[in-house]
Motif scaffolding. Structure first.
Motif, PDB file in Angstrom:
ATOM      1  N   PHE A 203       0.853  -1.182   0.000  1.00  0.00           N
ATOM      2  CA  PHE A 203       0.000   0.000   0.000  1.00  0.00           C
ATOM      3  C   PHE A 203       0.891   1.236   0.000  1.00  0.00           C
ATOM      4  O   PHE A 203       1.944   1.241   0.624  1.00  0.00           O
ATOM      5  N   MET A 204       0.443   2.306  -0.692  1.00  0.00           N
ATOM      6  CA  MET A 204       1.240   3.524  -0.781  1.00  0.00           C
ATOM      7  C   MET A 204       0.357   4.751  -0.575  1.00  0.00           C
ATOM      8  O   MET A 204      -0.832   4.739  -0.899  1.00  0.00           O
ATOM      9  N   VAL A 205       0.980   5.813  -0.065  1.00  0.00           N
ATOM     10  CA  VAL A 205       0.300   7.097   0.123  1.00  0.00           C
ATOM     11  C   VAL A 205       0.855   8.089  -0.881  1.00  0.00           C
ATOM     12  O   VAL A 205       2.080   8.233  -1.026  1.00  0.00           O
ATOM     13  N   ARG A 206      -0.054   8.773  -1.572  1.00  0.00           N
ATOM     14  CA  ARG A 206       0.352   9.750  -2.592  1.00  0.00           C
ATOM     15  C   ARG A 206       1.139  10.906  -1.964  1.00  0.00           C
ATOM     16  O   ARG A 206       0.835  11.361  -0.872  1.00  0.00           O
ATOM     17  N   GLY A 207       2.146  11.354  -2.702  1.00  0.00           N
ATOM     18  CA  GLY A 207       2.897  12.533  -2.287  1.00  0.00           C
ATOM     19  C   GLY A 207       4.024  12.274  -1.321  1.00  0.00           C
ATOM     20  O   GLY A 207       4.984  13.045  -1.279  1.00  0.00           O
ATOM     21  N   HIS A 229      10.960  12.537  -8.250  1.00  0.00           N
ATOM     22  CA  HIS A 229      10.802  11.376  -7.370  1.00  0.00           C
ATOM     23  C   HIS A 229       9.411  10.758  -7.526  1.00  0.00           C
ATOM     24  O   HIS A 229       9.257   9.539  -7.584  1.00  0.00           O
ATOM     25  N   GLU A 230       8.392  11.617  -7.599  1.00  0.00           N
ATOM     26  CA  GLU A 230       7.021  11.122  -7.673  1.00  0.00           C
ATOM     27  C   GLU A 230       6.746  10.413  -8.998  1.00  0.00           C
ATOM     28  O   GLU A 230       6.102   9.360  -9.044  1.00  0.00           O
ATOM     29  N   ALA A 231       7.246  10.998 -10.096  1.00  0.00           N
ATOM     30  CA  ALA A 231       7.018  10.379 -11.401  1.00  0.00           C
ATOM     31  C   ALA A 231       7.792   9.082 -11.550  1.00  0.00           C
ATOM     32  O   ALA A 231       7.335   8.139 -12.213  1.00  0.00           O
ATOM     33  N   ALA A 235       3.297   6.847  -5.766  1.00  0.00           N
ATOM     34  CA  ALA A 235       2.194   5.906  -5.567  1.00  0.00           C
ATOM     35  C   ALA A 235       1.419   5.648  -6.848  1.00  0.00           C
ATOM     36  O   ALA A 235       1.138   4.494  -7.203  1.00  0.00           O
ATOM     37  N   ASP A 236       1.061   6.691  -7.584  1.00  0.00           N
ATOM     38  CA  ASP A 236       0.269   6.500  -8.796  1.00  0.00           C
ATOM     39  C   ASP A 236       1.068   5.783  -9.880  1.00  0.00           C
ATOM     40  O   ASP A 236       0.505   5.022 -10.667  1.00  0.00           O
ATOM     41  N   VAL A 248      -3.661   2.528  -3.281  1.00  0.00           N
ATOM     42  CA  VAL A 248      -3.088   3.876  -3.209  1.00  0.00           C
ATOM     43  C   VAL A 248      -4.088   4.798  -2.526  1.00  0.00           C
ATOM     44  O   VAL A 248      -5.293   4.726  -2.787  1.00  0.00           O
ATOM     45  N   TYR A 249      -3.574   5.705  -1.666  1.00  0.00           N
ATOM     46  CA  TYR A 249      -4.452   6.529  -0.841  1.00  0.00           C
ATOM     47  C   TYR A 249      -3.926   7.951  -0.760  1.00  0.00           C
ATOM     48  O   TYR A 249      -2.730   8.214  -0.946  1.00  0.00           O
TER      49      TYR A 249
END
Length: 535
Positions: A203-207, A229-231, A235-236, A248-249
């Motif tokens: 499970f992952m948290v956005r941002g 890092h995000e791209a 999470a997405d 994803v949350y």
């Protein structure tokens, strides 16, 4: 001759403890524990909150039932020297370990504390995790990892890397034995990323949650690609592109609440059945809505999610990897209060066709359900495997074989329901009677065949069509004849490949009845170390 009593008299007498001395020691211990619970500093805690992240103990409080957490080795400190470490020896060494309860059942947890060495793993840190997983294995209870760490502690060198090896070994040893869940709440880079990848659910948290083997700086240096890092590992990205993330949350609270829900659907270990809950949704409830939800025309789309909601208790289900390989749905739900795993083609996405990613997704889910004694319900509406050069060159054969292998290897109760079309090899792979499903049901609009009637007629009657004065009329007539002879709803039932053709409104009752009959199923496998599944 000296008697025993005499020899005891010769032993030195212990000094009487000073009055109140033990109370002083207890007070010192209490003060020390309070400092450990408070964390390294208010400044570090403020920095953690400023990033939109909870502290390690706030996370544990959300995950576990109130007041149930028992911490172990909270006073552990590293013993490394050099690079300034000898002057920095905080208690816990950057990871909090222990056990508590989720919905009244024991669950083990280890959680990185980013405020201490950035959550980086050293020898003592790793040893705590080793002990925690060993305890979970002995107790037969799930492990949840709350990940928020910067990887291996560089100052400790190879001993830190060896610590990861011990974690990987234990995760693999307990794979399919106890549920293992990883929650990515911060950075998880380099070798550290392999630990979540080895567990059952991620499970992952956005941002805030990010996973990658090599960070953006290394990627840019080696390949010239510029990426955030995000791209690269957010999470997405892992939810929709790589398939690494199962859920994803937007925030940690919602994420950890869903982890609790997932745990309520799973057994504590592979020797137990999943927990049951009182069910107020009648098992015999007719599902009349399905008569309007699913079009008879095999070329018309509909949302399989609505079908699943109609079949399961109270319309509630927990979908896995919802935004990856959307042409197949994998979900955990309850039917008559008991956990089931549902695998279903999704006509609303790419017509529900099977491809590389859908095969991988479903195969892993089937394998997970089989590991933890969760019966499988397969809802079939599949036009076949996706054709194309990219699919063939990408290995659709071996990836499709993974799903076939998973079903053939599964020993849990298995029920197949064919809603509409089931064509070609995809029909076989979707838990057909020929590969061992226990009960196969079909709706009266089912079409089971090597391929669709139009395609079959073009192959079988190509010469007759070509020689006809009116090829279109001849094709239409021959398609109708082929469908009437080989694709009528009772063709498979007449040959024993379908157990019953049922009224769609009876689907819930018939599936629950079949699962009830199969509850004591015993299907031993041949003696072997393990199978050699497709790569």
């Amino acid at each position: 001759m000296t008697q025993v009593g005499d020899s005891l008299d010769l032993l030195p007498k212990p000094a009487a403890p000073a009055e109140g001395q033990l109370r002083e020691r207890v007070a010192e211990l209490t003060e020390l524990r309070e400092r450990v619970l408070a964390g390294p500093s208010e400044r570090a805690t403020g920095a953690q909150h400023a990033k939109g992240k909870l502290t390690v103990r706030e996370r544990i409080d959300l995950l576990l039932d109130p007041g149930s957490f028992t911490e172990v080795e909270e006073l552990r400190r590293h013993r490394a020297t050099g690079f300034g470490l000898e002057d920095r020896r905080p208690h816990t060494d950057g990871v909090v370990t222990g056990w508590g309860r989720v919905h009244g059942r024991t669950v083990f947890v280890y959680a990185h504390d980013f405020r201490i060495f950035g959550g980086a793993l050293g020898e003592a840190h790793a040893t705590k995790i080793h002990k925690l997983i060993d305890l979970a294995e002995a107790a037969g209870a799930p492990v949840v990892a709350l990940c928020d760490g910067a990887g291996a502690r560089i100052q400790e060198g190879v001993t830190a890397l060896a610590g990861y090896g011990g974690i990987f070994t234990r995760i693999v040893r307990n794979s399919g034995v106890i549920p293992q869940i990883s929650v990515i709440l911060g950075p998880c880079a380099g070798g550290a990323a392999y630990a979540p990848a080895l567990t059952d659910f991620v499970f992952m948290v956005r941002g805030t949650g990010q996973m990658f083997l090599t960070g953006p700086d290394v990627v840019q240096t080696v390949t010239g690609e510029v990426v955030t890092h995000e791209a690269l590992g957010g999470a997405d990205t892992h939810a929709s592109l790589s398939g690494v993330a199962h859920g994803v949350y937007d925030d940690e609270e919602t994420c950890l609440e869903d982890v609790r829900h997932l745990l309520s659907l799973l057994p504590s270990n592979n020797r137990e059945l999943p927990p049951t809950e009182p069910c107020h949704d009648p098992a015999e409830r007719r599902t009349e809505a399905l008569l309007d939800l699913v079009p008879v025309d095999p070329n018309r789309s509909y949302d399989m999610a609505a079908v699943i909601a109609e079949l399961v208790d109270d319309g509630e289900y927990f979908e896995i990897q919802e935004t990856w390989a959307t042409n197949i749905v994998c979900a955990l739900a309850r039917m008559d209060g008991r956990t089931v795993g549902i695998v279903a083609n999704q006509p609303a996405s790419f017509a529900g066709v099977l491809d590389i990613q859908a095969s991988q997704k479903a195969a892993r889910f089937v394998q997970t359900c089989d590991s933890f004694n969760i019966p499988l319900v397969t809802l079939v509406d599949v036009p076949g495997f996706l054709p194309g050069v990219d699919q063939e060159h990408g290995g659709v054969i071996r990836h499709g074989a993974k799903l076939l292998y998973a079903y053939c290897n599964a020993t849990v109760p298995r029920v197949q329901v064919i809603l509409r079309k089931a064509y070609g090899g995809a029909y076989i792979v979707m838990d057909s009677r020929s590969i061992g499903t226990d009960v196969s049901l079909a709706w009266p609009c089912n079409e089971i065949a090597v391929m669709g009637a139009e395609g079959a007629a073009n192959v079988v009657f190509r010469r007759e069509i070509a020689a006809a004065e009116n090829p279109d009329a001849a094709r239409a007539r021959l398609v109708k004849e082929y469908r009437a002879e080989l694709m009528h709803p009772y063709y498979a039932a007449e040959r024993g490949l379908v157990d019953s053709v049922i009224d769609p409104a009876e689907t819930r009752a018939r599936v629950i009845g079949a699962l009830s009959m199969l509850r004591a199923k015993h299907a031993p496998l041949p003696s072997r170390k393990h199978g050699n599944q497709p790569q």
